[in-house]
Scaffold this active site. Sequence first.
Site, mmCIF file in Angstrom:
data_model
loop_
_atom_site.group_PDB
_atom_site.id
_atom_site.type_symbol
_atom_site.label_atom_id
_atom_site.label_comp_id
_atom_site.label_asym_id
_atom_site.label_seq_id
_atom_site.Cartn_x
_atom_site.Cartn_y
_atom_site.Cartn_z
ATOM 1 N N GLY A 87 0.813 -1.211 0.000
ATOM 2 C CA GLY A 87 0.000 0.000 0.000
ATOM 3 C C GLY A 87 0.846 1.259 0.000
ATOM 4 O O GLY A 87 0.317 2.361 0.112
ATOM 5 N N GLY A 89 2.777 2.169 -2.527
ATOM 6 C CA GLY A 89 2.953 2.670 -3.900
ATOM 7 C C GLY A 89 4.215 2.209 -4.595
ATOM 8 O O GLY A 89 4.753 2.934 -5.433
ATOM 9 N N SER A 90 4.690 0.997 -4.285
ATOM 10 C CA SER A 90 5.942 0.569 -4.925
ATOM 11 C C SER A 90 5.765 0.379 -6.429
ATOM 12 O O SER A 90 6.651 0.742 -7.207
ATOM 13 C CB SER A 90 6.514 -0.692 -4.254
ATOM 14 O OG SER A 90 5.808 -1.824 -4.649
ATOM 15 N N SER A 91 4.606 -0.117 -6.865
ATOM 16 C CA SER A 91 4.452 -0.355 -8.308
ATOM 17 C C SER A 91 4.440 0.967 -9.077
ATOM 18 O O SER A 91 5.022 1.070 -10.167
ATOM 19 C CB SER A 91 3.189 -1.160 -8.595
ATOM 20 O OG SER A 91 2.073 -0.534 -8.034
ATOM 21 N N ALA A 92 3.814 1.994 -8.514
ATOM 22 C CA ALA A 92 3.797 3.302 -9.184
ATOM 23 C C ALA A 92 5.205 3.883 -9.238
ATOM 24 O O ALA A 92 5.633 4.425 -10.260
ATOM 25 C CB ALA A 92 2.868 4.261 -8.432
ATOM 26 N N ASP A 134 -1.476 7.178 -7.282
ATOM 27 C CA ASP A 134 -0.141 6.724 -6.885
ATOM 28 C C ASP A 134 0.940 7.244 -7.843
ATOM 29 O O ASP A 134 2.000 7.704 -7.420
ATOM 30 C CB ASP A 134 -0.080 5.188 -6.856
ATOM 31 C CG ASP A 134 -0.987 4.602 -5.789
ATOM 32 O OD1 ASP A 134 -1.823 5.345 -5.245
ATOM 33 O OD2 ASP A 134 -0.861 3.395 -5.493
HETATM 34 C C1 MEV Z 1 -4.302 2.106 -4.003
HETATM 35 O O1 MEV Z 1 -3.110 2.701 -3.515
HETATM 36 C C2 MEV Z 1 -5.441 3.070 -3.900
HETATM 37 C C3 MEV Z 1 -6.780 2.602 -4.444
HETATM 38 O O2 MEV Z 1 -7.674 3.725 -4.340
HETATM 39 C C4 MEV Z 1 -6.679 2.149 -5.884
HETATM 40 C C5 MEV Z 1 -6.369 3.285 -6.856
HETATM 41 O O3 MEV Z 1 -6.538 4.462 -6.525
HETATM 42 O O4 MEV Z 1 -5.962 2.937 -7.983
HETATM 43 C C6 MEV Z 1 -7.350 1.470 -3.626
#
Ligand code: MEV
Length: 302
Positions: A87, A89-92, A134
């Site tokens: 959660g 944001g590593s992929s972004a 992200d």
């Molecule tokens: C993920 O970091 C946040 C979500 O709102 C998905 C998104 O915004 O793409 C769950």
Amino acid sequence: MVITSAPGKVILFGEHAVVYGEPALAGAIDRRVYVHATKIPSGVKIVSDKSKDFRYAKKAVELAFDYTGRKCGLDIKVDSELPPASGLGSSAAVSVATILAVSKLLGAKLSRAEIAKLGHRAELEVQGAASPTDTAISTFGGVLFIQPKKQKYQRINATLPMVVGYTGIERSTKMLVQNVKSLKEKFPEIVNPIIKDIGKITREAKRRLENNEDVGELMNINHGLLDALGVSTEKLNELVYAARNAGAKGAKLTGAGGGGCMIAYAPKNAEKVARAIEKCGCAALKTGISGEGVRVAFKYNN
Ligand code: MEV
């Protein structure tokens, strides 16, 4: 060769609702992803110790080739200070840092807006669904008020001392977004107002942050609504309550939920809150929310 880096993020307000066009408030953190890229005679070689990062780097390379209309052989290595699927944001961060690195090697000059757009496309193509939150934070850094429908990112001047609690539980953003979608389709009359209310909380939080007012209670309400959407877990709730009991002004899960991380707003007692999180068997990291966006860390022309 070129080395680029991009920050991870925490969503302060508005996750999940942002997928349906509501605004989000998010901030870059002081942990980053580093991409080392070197030109080689042919082929694209990507090395990452995290398989998830690999998929995003690969997609980012393809999109950078397509967008610039140029190509070259590449050797790419991804190093990350961010736990994957947490959660944060590593992929972004992997996507935007790779796009910047590849564009530099190709001699193409991309604006931050272009990098954010391509990074978002990489997330969309790998994940199926993603808001621009992200990738925007990872590209621009700082704290942003994100309006996804208008693709508008407004910088907010706020320095927020946060404690991040990491459950150590990996989860899939794609699956959690899908679960909320199913709930929304099953109970539209109940779930749509929750989504709208999260949007109202986010707008009010922006107003308060701009006036240096406390946003702790709003974080607590936002967490309750995310729990109602089914994306919190027992462990996340345990950390949220432990943080509040230790004196945090507000605490909520951050990102997609289902494990991953929570954040606590603890301007006066960050140490105590961090210890309370650790007592639950989880890692606590104290971070300022103000990080720098994607950047070139090192460039060597040969
Ligand atoms: C993920 O970091 C946040 C979500 O709102 C998905 C998104 O915004 O793409 C769950």
